[in-house]
Scaffold this motif. Structure first.
Motif, PDB file in Angstrom:
ATOM      1  N   LEU A 121       0.766  -1.154   0.008  1.00 34.91           N
ATOM      2  CA  LEU A 121       0.040   0.004  -0.190  1.00 34.91           C
ATOM      3  C   LEU A 121       1.009   1.165   0.011  1.00 34.91           C
ATOM      4  CD1 LEU A 121      -2.868   1.387   0.267  1.00 34.91           C
ATOM      5  CD2 LEU A 121      -2.492   1.228   2.772  1.00 34.91           C
ATOM      6  N   LEU A 146      -5.805  -1.843  -4.484  1.00 33.45           N
ATOM      7  CA  LEU A 146      -5.666  -1.921  -3.019  1.00 33.45           C
ATOM      8  C   LEU A 146      -5.777  -0.605  -2.415  1.00 33.45           C
ATOM      9  CD1 LEU A 146      -4.155  -3.447  -0.500  1.00 33.45           C
ATOM     10  CD2 LEU A 146      -1.891  -2.932  -1.490  1.00 33.45           C
ATOM     11  N   ARG A 147      -5.333   0.545  -3.205  1.00 31.44           N
ATOM     12  CA  ARG A 147      -5.521   1.987  -2.839  1.00 31.44           C
ATOM     13  C   ARG A 147      -6.883   2.338  -2.645  1.00 31.44           C
ATOM     14  NH1 ARG A 147      -0.688   5.314  -6.131  1.00 31.44           N
ATOM     15  NH2 ARG A 147       0.810   4.282  -5.220  1.00 31.44           N
ATOM     16  N   TYR A 194      -8.530   0.785   0.428  1.00 33.84           N
ATOM     17  CA  TYR A 194      -8.258   1.446   1.669  1.00 33.84           C
ATOM     18  C   TYR A 194      -8.699   2.777   1.744  1.00 33.84           C
ATOM     19  CZ  TYR A 194      -4.929   3.291   5.160  1.00 33.84           C
ATOM     20  OH  TYR A 194      -4.379   3.711   6.416  1.00 33.84           O
ATOM     21  N   TRP A 242      -6.220   9.019  -0.605  1.00 37.86           N
ATOM     22  CA  TRP A 242      -5.948   7.821  -1.025  1.00 37.86           C
ATOM     23  C   TRP A 242      -6.732   7.563  -2.417  1.00 37.86           C
ATOM     24  CZ3 TRP A 242      -2.184   4.740  -0.349  1.00 37.86           C
ATOM     25  CH2 TRP A 242      -1.485   4.976   0.755  1.00 37.86           C
TER      26      TRP A 242
END
Length: 295
Positions: free
Chosen positions: A162, A174-175, A178, A194
């Motif tokens: 990350l 993934l970002r 998150y 993010w």
């Protein structure tokens, strides 16, 4: 099911072609063409892909690649019990653990997040490549959210992958995950940061991070064709109620963290659920055998 003439079967991966060599030539060609159609339609026409996967399954149910394709077609149609049965069959045939994350996600689809978390903590995860481990982390975080454990979901996603500046195939997702978890936890300013980072990594538009970012910034796009407009104001223009937030540094806790372990879960032994899944797998096998008997 009809197959376009331009589909020859040669389009399939060489490893799959090698698997099909165990079949008679004409049969192998038929199976290959159906597998090509599954791959071609999986995203744009999941139901069509599912239909071709059933044909391939009837023709060659003992080929692992066919069972895997049938699993993904069922998964795309939210037939999670059937998908899990096919993935398990493919894993038994090959011993390959690459399907472990999607199998865990099927458990989520079956509303069994605890089992997904059990799988996230299993030894098989350590045998996955980096992409597989990131995928497993995403599934585990989703399971935490299913259980209402937002803070645990955020922690699960915090990892060297990350925090890395390099963009990998999994970086945008993934970002994005998150950012979405942060937003669900009410941490809007961090979520905006993010989502912006997800936009930077999302080179092929695989997420709607740009839309989520615009929403947080209060940006609307006015359709110039809707209603009367003054001359010279016909272009679609952005309207923003709030200024963009200044970019902030990644939290130290993310950069300093080498690895985040998924929290241990008490072993879940649900005999009724296991029996139901076994019945699904038996039903799939019986259906395949029944279809083969018809030929």
């Amino acid at each position: 099911m009809p197959i376009p003439e331009d589909v020859t079967g040669d389009e399939i991966d060489k490893d799959v072609r090698q698997e099909l060599q165990s079949l008679p030539k004409t049969l192998a060609e038929d199976v290959a063409r159906n597998l090509v159609m599954v791959a071609r339609l999986l995203d744009e026409d999941p139901e069509g892909a599912y239909g071709y996967s059933r044909v391939a399954l009837r023709l060659a149910s003992r080929v692992a690649a066919v069972r895997e394709a049938a699993g993904f077609a069922a998964y795309a149609n939210q037939k999670y019990g059937e998908a899990l049965a096919e993935f398990r069959a493919a894993k038994r045939m090959t011993g390959n653990i690459d399907l472990w994350p999607v199998m865990a996600d099927c458990e989520r689809g079956l509303e069994r997040p605890e089992k997904a978390l059990d799988m996230a903590g299993a030894p098989e995860v350590h045998k996955l490549d980096k992409a597989g481990q990131v995928e497993m982390r995403l599934v585990a975080a989703g399971a935490r959210r299913d259980l209402g454990q937002l803070d645990a979901a955020i922690v699960t996603l915090q990892s060297p992958e990350l925090a890395a500046n390099a963009v990998q195939p999994w970086t945008a997702r993934l970002r994005y995950a998150y950012a979405d978890a942060l937003l669900a936890a009410g941490r809007e300013s961090e979520a905006r940061e993010w989502f912006a980072k997800a936009v930077e990594a999302d080179r092929d538009g695989s997420t709607d991070a740009s839309d989520r970012l615009a929403e947080l910034d209060g940006v609307e796009f006015v359709d110039a064709m809707a209603g009367d407009t003054d001359e010279g104001e016909n272009d679609q223009v952005p309207v923003s109620d709030t200024p963009k937030a200044d970019e902030v540094e990644v939290e130290d806790q993310v950069e300093d963290q080498d690895e985040v372990e998924v929290e241990d879960q008490d072993e879940v032994e649900d005999q009724d659920e296991d029996q139901d899944q076994d019945e699904v797998e038996d039903e799939v096998e019986d259906q395949i055998e029944g279809e083969n008997d018809k030929d």
